[in-house]
Motif scaffolding. Sequence first.
Motif, mmCIF file in Angstrom:
data_model
loop_
_atom_site.group_PDB
_atom_site.id
_atom_site.type_symbol
_atom_site.label_atom_id
_atom_site.label_comp_id
_atom_site.label_asym_id
_atom_site.label_seq_id
_atom_site.Cartn_x
_atom_site.Cartn_y
_atom_site.Cartn_z
ATOM 1 N N MET A 144 -2.472 -8.121 18.585
ATOM 2 C CA MET A 144 -1.711 -8.749 17.515
ATOM 3 C C MET A 144 -2.645 -9.590 16.659
ATOM 4 S SD MET A 144 1.889 -9.828 19.198
ATOM 5 C CE MET A 144 2.892 -8.608 20.061
ATOM 6 N N GLN A 155 -0.719 -4.601 15.876
ATOM 7 C CA GLN A 155 0.485 -5.130 15.258
ATOM 8 C C GLN A 155 0.150 -6.328 14.376
ATOM 9 O OE1 GLN A 155 3.482 -5.855 18.196
ATOM 10 N NE2 GLN A 155 5.143 -5.652 16.731
ATOM 11 N N ILE A 156 0.649 -6.298 13.155
ATOM 12 C CA ILE A 156 0.396 -7.406 12.239
ATOM 13 C C ILE A 156 1.462 -8.470 12.477
ATOM 14 C CG2 ILE A 156 0.017 -8.048 9.819
ATOM 15 C CD1 ILE A 156 -1.809 -5.778 10.889
ATOM 16 N N VAL A 157 1.038 -9.611 13.010
ATOM 17 C CA VAL A 157 1.961 -10.722 13.265
ATOM 18 C C VAL A 157 1.377 -11.939 12.542
ATOM 19 C CG1 VAL A 157 3.040 -12.161 15.030
ATOM 20 C CG2 VAL A 157 2.550 -9.763 15.518
ATOM 21 N N LYS A 158 2.017 -12.339 11.463
ATOM 22 C CA LYS A 158 1.419 -13.363 10.599
ATOM 23 C C LYS A 158 1.430 -14.754 11.236
ATOM 24 C CE LYS A 158 0.899 -10.886 6.768
ATOM 25 N NZ LYS A 158 -0.375 -10.634 6.178
ATOM 26 N N GLU A 159 2.449 -15.033 12.011
ATOM 27 C CA GLU A 159 2.613 -16.388 12.532
ATOM 28 C C GLU A 159 1.821 -16.577 13.828
ATOM 29 O OE1 GLU A 159 4.058 -19.190 11.380
ATOM 30 O OE2 GLU A 159 3.304 -20.037 13.249
ATOM 31 N N THR A 204 9.079 -13.913 9.032
ATOM 32 C CA THR A 204 7.691 -14.156 9.419
ATOM 33 C C THR A 204 7.596 -14.590 10.876
ATOM 34 O OG1 THR A 204 7.261 -14.826 7.161
ATOM 35 C CG2 THR A 204 5.586 -15.384 8.774
ATOM 36 N N ILE A 205 8.435 -15.551 11.256
ATOM 37 C CA ILE A 205 8.337 -16.073 12.616
ATOM 38 C C ILE A 205 8.688 -15.003 13.654
ATOM 39 C CG2 ILE A 205 9.386 -17.709 14.245
ATOM 40 C CD1 ILE A 205 9.536 -19.647 11.874
ATOM 41 N N ALA A 240 1.800 -19.000 16.049
ATOM 42 C CA ALA A 240 2.587 -19.449 17.200
ATOM 43 C C ALA A 240 3.261 -18.256 17.879
ATOM 44 C CB ALA A 240 3.627 -20.466 16.745
ATOM 45 N N THR A 241 3.732 -17.324 17.091
ATOM 46 C CA THR A 241 4.381 -16.125 17.636
ATOM 47 C C THR A 241 3.372 -15.274 18.410
ATOM 48 O OG1 THR A 241 5.800 -16.180 15.683
ATOM 49 C CG2 THR A 241 5.881 -14.190 17.027
ATOM 50 N N VAL A 268 11.216 -19.332 19.589
ATOM 51 C CA VAL A 268 10.167 -18.433 20.081
ATOM 52 C C VAL A 268 9.476 -19.061 21.289
ATOM 53 C CG1 VAL A 268 7.918 -17.419 19.551
ATOM 54 C CG2 VAL A 268 9.763 -17.236 17.904
ATOM 55 N N ASP A 299 3.097 -9.516 26.164
ATOM 56 C CA ASP A 299 3.444 -8.472 25.197
ATOM 57 C C ASP A 299 2.227 -8.059 24.375
ATOM 58 O OD1 ASP A 299 6.028 -8.204 25.935
ATOM 59 O OD2 ASP A 299 6.896 -9.363 24.285
ATOM 60 N N GLU A 337 2.627 -16.900 21.795
ATOM 61 C CA GLU A 337 3.713 -16.714 22.764
ATOM 62 C C GLU A 337 3.712 -15.285 23.313
ATOM 63 O OE1 GLU A 337 5.295 -19.065 24.105
ATOM 64 O OE2 GLU A 337 4.617 -20.623 22.718
ATOM 65 N N ALA A 338 3.426 -14.324 22.446
ATOM 66 C CA ALA A 338 3.396 -12.923 22.879
ATOM 67 C C ALA A 338 2.274 -12.690 23.889
ATOM 68 C CB ALA A 338 3.231 -12.001 21.676
ATOM 69 N N ILE A 344 10.308 -10.514 20.195
ATOM 70 C CA ILE A 344 9.947 -10.686 18.789
ATOM 71 C C ILE A 344 9.603 -9.316 18.233
ATOM 72 C CG2 ILE A 344 9.162 -13.068 18.864
ATOM 73 C CD1 ILE A 344 6.292 -11.443 19.040
ATOM 74 N N LYS A 346 0.805 -1.224 0.000
ATOM 75 C CA LYS A 346 0.000 0.000 0.000
ATOM 76 C C LYS A 346 0.834 1.269 0.000
ATOM 77 C CE LYS A 346 -2.284 -3.437 1.754
ATOM 78 N NZ LYS A 346 -1.781 -4.525 2.578
ATOM 79 N N GLU A 390 2.463 -1.617 8.098
ATOM 80 C CA GLU A 390 2.309 -2.826 8.917
ATOM 81 C C GLU A 390 1.489 -2.448 10.153
ATOM 82 O OE1 GLU A 390 4.171 -6.097 8.899
ATOM 83 O OE2 GLU A 390 4.215 -5.736 6.758
ATOM 84 N N SER A 391 2.200 -2.037 11.204
ATOM 85 C CA SER A 391 1.515 -1.754 12.456
ATOM 86 C C SER A 391 0.883 -0.369 12.456
ATOM 87 C CB SER A 391 2.518 -1.824 13.591
ATOM 88 O OG SER A 391 3.211 -3.032 13.531
ATOM 89 N N ASP A 429 -3.675 -7.864 6.835
ATOM 90 C CA ASP A 429 -3.008 -6.649 6.355
ATOM 91 C C ASP A 429 -4.002 -5.509 6.232
ATOM 92 O OD1 ASP A 429 -0.363 -7.393 6.024
ATOM 93 O OD2 ASP A 429 -0.852 -8.489 4.188
ATOM 94 N N PRO A 480 6.536 -3.514 22.461
ATOM 95 C CA PRO A 480 5.396 -2.679 22.073
ATOM 96 C C PRO A 480 5.425 -1.259 22.664
ATOM 97 C CG PRO A 480 4.650 -4.862 22.697
ATOM 98 C CD PRO A 480 6.120 -4.828 22.957
ATOM 99 N N TYR A 510 7.952 0.879 20.988
ATOM 100 C CA TYR A 510 7.568 1.186 19.612
ATOM 101 C C TYR A 510 6.538 2.314 19.592
ATOM 102 C CZ TYR A 510 5.960 0.743 14.840
ATOM 103 O OH TYR A 510 5.625 1.023 13.532
ATOM 104 N N ASN A 516 8.562 -11.865 13.167
ATOM 105 C CA ASN A 516 7.798 -10.654 12.866
ATOM 106 C C ASN A 516 8.679 -9.458 12.532
ATOM 107 O OD1 ASN A 516 5.156 -9.811 12.463
ATOM 108 N ND2 ASN A 516 5.319 -8.489 14.251
ATOM 109 N N TYR A 538 11.816 -17.289 24.073
ATOM 110 C CA TYR A 538 10.984 -16.092 24.247
ATOM 111 C C TYR A 538 9.783 -16.378 25.142
ATOM 112 C CZ TYR A 538 7.422 -12.611 23.027
ATOM 113 O OH TYR A 538 6.437 -11.674 23.083
ATOM 114 N N LYS A 556 1.000 -15.020 25.918
ATOM 115 C CA LYS A 556 1.412 -15.688 27.146
ATOM 116 C C LYS A 556 2.348 -14.789 27.932
ATOM 117 C CE LYS A 556 2.025 -20.534 25.778
ATOM 118 N NZ LYS A 556 3.121 -21.426 25.493
#
Lengths: 345, 576
Positions: B30, B266-270, A290-291, B272-273, A153, B282, B276-277, A165, A85, B243-244, B34, A170, A173, A293, A157, B279
């Motif tokens: 999260m 926040q755009i977090v595609k995964e 990706t993982i 699992a990530t 992760v 974050d 965890e965030a 990550i 975009k 993104e965010s 998009d 946050p 940021y 982020n 983490y 938990k």
Amino acid sequence: MLTYAIRRLLQLPIVLFVVSVVIVGLLQFLPPSSRAAAYVKSEQQLAHLDEIIKQYNLDAPFYVQYWTWLKNALHGNLGFSRVDKKPVLESIATRLPVSAELVLYAFLPTLLFSIWLGTLAAIHRDKFLDQLIRVMAVIFWSLPTFVLGIALVAVVYGYFKLFGIGRLPPELYIQLSQQEAAGQFHFYTGLLTLDGLLNGRLDVTLAALKHLVLPTITLVLVLGAQIVRVMRSSMLDELGKDYVRTARAKGLPEKVVYYKHARRNALIPVITLAGLMFAFMLNGVVITETIFNLPGLGQWAANAALQLDQPSILGFALFTAFIVALANIAVDLLYALVDPRIRYE
Amino acid sequence: MRKALGLVVGLLLFAGLALAAVPKDTYVYMTYGDIDTLDPAQAYDTASLQIIENVYETLFTYKKDSLTEYEPLLATRYEIKDGGQTYIFHLRKGVQFHSGNPMTCRDAEYSFERILVTNPGDGPGWFFAESLIGYDSNAKSALGENASPAEYEKYWQLIDKSVECDDLYTLRFTLVKPDPTFFAKLLYAGAAIVDSKWAIEHGEWSGTKKDWLDWAGKDLRQSYLHQHVSGTGPYKLVKWDGESVVAEAFDKYWGKKPAIKKVLIQIVKEQATRIEALKRGDADRVTVNDWATLESQIRGLPGVKIWSDPNWARAAAGVIFFNFKVEGKDNPYLGKTTPRDLFGDVNVRKAFAHLVDQDALIEELFLGHGVKYTMALPPSFLGYDPTIPIYEFDPDKAEMYFKKAFGGKLWQEGFEVTITYNQGNTFRQTVAEMLKANVEEINPKFRVNVRGLQWPDYLRSARNKMLPIWPLGWVADYADPDNFIHPFYHSKGALAKRQNLNIPELDKLVEEARATVDPKKRAEIYKRIGRLAHDLAVNVPLPAQQAFIVTRDNLKGVYYNPMRSGTFLWKDISKE
């Protein structure tokens, strides 16, 4: 040497031209309704598919589409990135620093660490240390990046609550975004570790570093494994050669034989591999990004390819071609530096 | 050695304890979608609208989680006149935009005219244009590039006359004809009031006839409002980097001051990530894809809360579509000897309907948390009839219908057909595979293939009416049944036209409902449509999963409104 580099650089526009024609050409094999994928997101918009095809000129013939793109590209406008975009150049400009920062911290450690291990393995050929290094290299090489990444992760983490990550925590940021809007923080380079220092904000640099630890470990382990293997076999080759025997016969200490003579020559294939790896990493490592982020080039390119976003794909391909060409030139020049027998006239 | 180990473990624990969660005045969500654009006239996806609904405001809005009760936002009250053809809104005074400009009727007029003028093909403008000017696309697209100046002038007049200011705080809409859906359309988050003065200063459409045609059908992602916001909402955009999104509370907001002062989407595609965030603290809220993940990975986590209710369902409906007459040369989705009008025979449709095991779908995919649909309309919407029967899973009945189809010929000769779904959608994939297994078991001459299509291939095939049978869904644009009934049941409907549906009686009913203002009468018509569609098995309504929200347990004020892209507004939540 300089003329050689310049001559190689002059070939670059031709490469870029061919790459762009091939990509636009390939996309033309798809009907306009398929190419509309980048514009249509929902079932609702499907109803207006024909209108969308017209609006974005997707049914124009190949030469018209290519000419429009080329005309703009020559004026420094690579088009609009549908998946991001924003204009393609802006996409590259904001995403390159993310990938570059990762490369900055991952590439050199990967290289040095694996050259060291590869040498060590070769010197201790078939002994326990060699076996250990080889087994580890095979394990990490065959371990899918996403498995290693998600494991890091979840365990480091998530469970041990260490590192982070994304690029920053946050709260930080949000704070930086507010300060940027108020003109109190400037993103000079886009490399957060560097921008932190330039703004006199050590906390930003440290936080950014903390967030780079896990992706860096992932890359060092996965990519390093390949270099270790190449380095080991190359080193073994060299150690079997006549000049090494001569050096030993002359009574040179083993250390000098290994590190001054053999290793230097063994580096040639490693440099080739490293050059490619560098270009590869700079173009973004999709899964790692990706993982963890990290909004780098890899994520962008993967998205663009899935959605047939022509301007983004083209922009990315041109950028890749550019980086690969530069990396190749750098590799050629490094050859000459490592091996004085190689000269470029 | 032991001591050293203890020290290491101790240090790690300390690092964990020392970590603070997200502060109390900050909300971090999260998710994976998009964000496409921040321009209300272009935004047509939940990811974009969940930002827009918090930074911009509409005239009226839904009251918390209700779809039938509304509350005033930028208007204080409204009147409907001329039998439903004129809507008058009295605007709130003393409202400021984020830029500091005061909000008046000029801004409202500009905002709606801008939607009608630009109306890009991939935007939501069509449903406003339909009610206000009688076209469903922008001037260039509706009249063609070569229309005469007089034709364009007429189109501009329609726009100009449809939205007018009676005075500085009175807004008047004049519709082409009475339209019972119009008010619901105004609740769409994209029907937001933008800051006209500020927009024009930054190069947006001037608001006059001078440059209106230049803006017709323009891709608004390349103009100023795409990335910049000056709304009246309780939150102000700080940054969107593609993104965010970072937003902060707007200190001159006219309404109640929100408890949450800072927001990060926040755009977090995964997945699992994201988990965890959550938990680790974050994130305050994360998007979790399905019940299976919810039960196996989320439930029981300390500090995490799952919000759900059996009545929570998305404002969406999904069905299995049948193509009554498949088109396309060398169609890869249909066997060479299989008749193109395979699904033109009602017996085949009913047979397939009897082979969908709804209970198994709900049990296996949603772990029992599912809702069955009797028609292609969300159960919370006007006109939904829960008494219409659902085709139960019954292979014997299916066999009977198959034997009747095509005068018994189909049973003798068999058929080959491919069920397609958009790749990545596991629900639709499971439906397709279930049908394959069940149909093939009935008669060895029946062959069913299952194929996942990438979005580009899907678009092409759907447009060319090549798909014989495919599961598909639709999420509401606005909370009015017409938003489902027309696309699903009218021969010209956005979805039904891809199945070459042509049942005049259905068309007549759908049109009749559109012209009926009285909600009771409308509801009756919709029920008749649902029943007729069931009898003819024009499609098979599929069950939907019960919705849920996953947050940290200190988040308060969470609710579920299926018409809100973010399910709740940021201003309504707080943290303990």
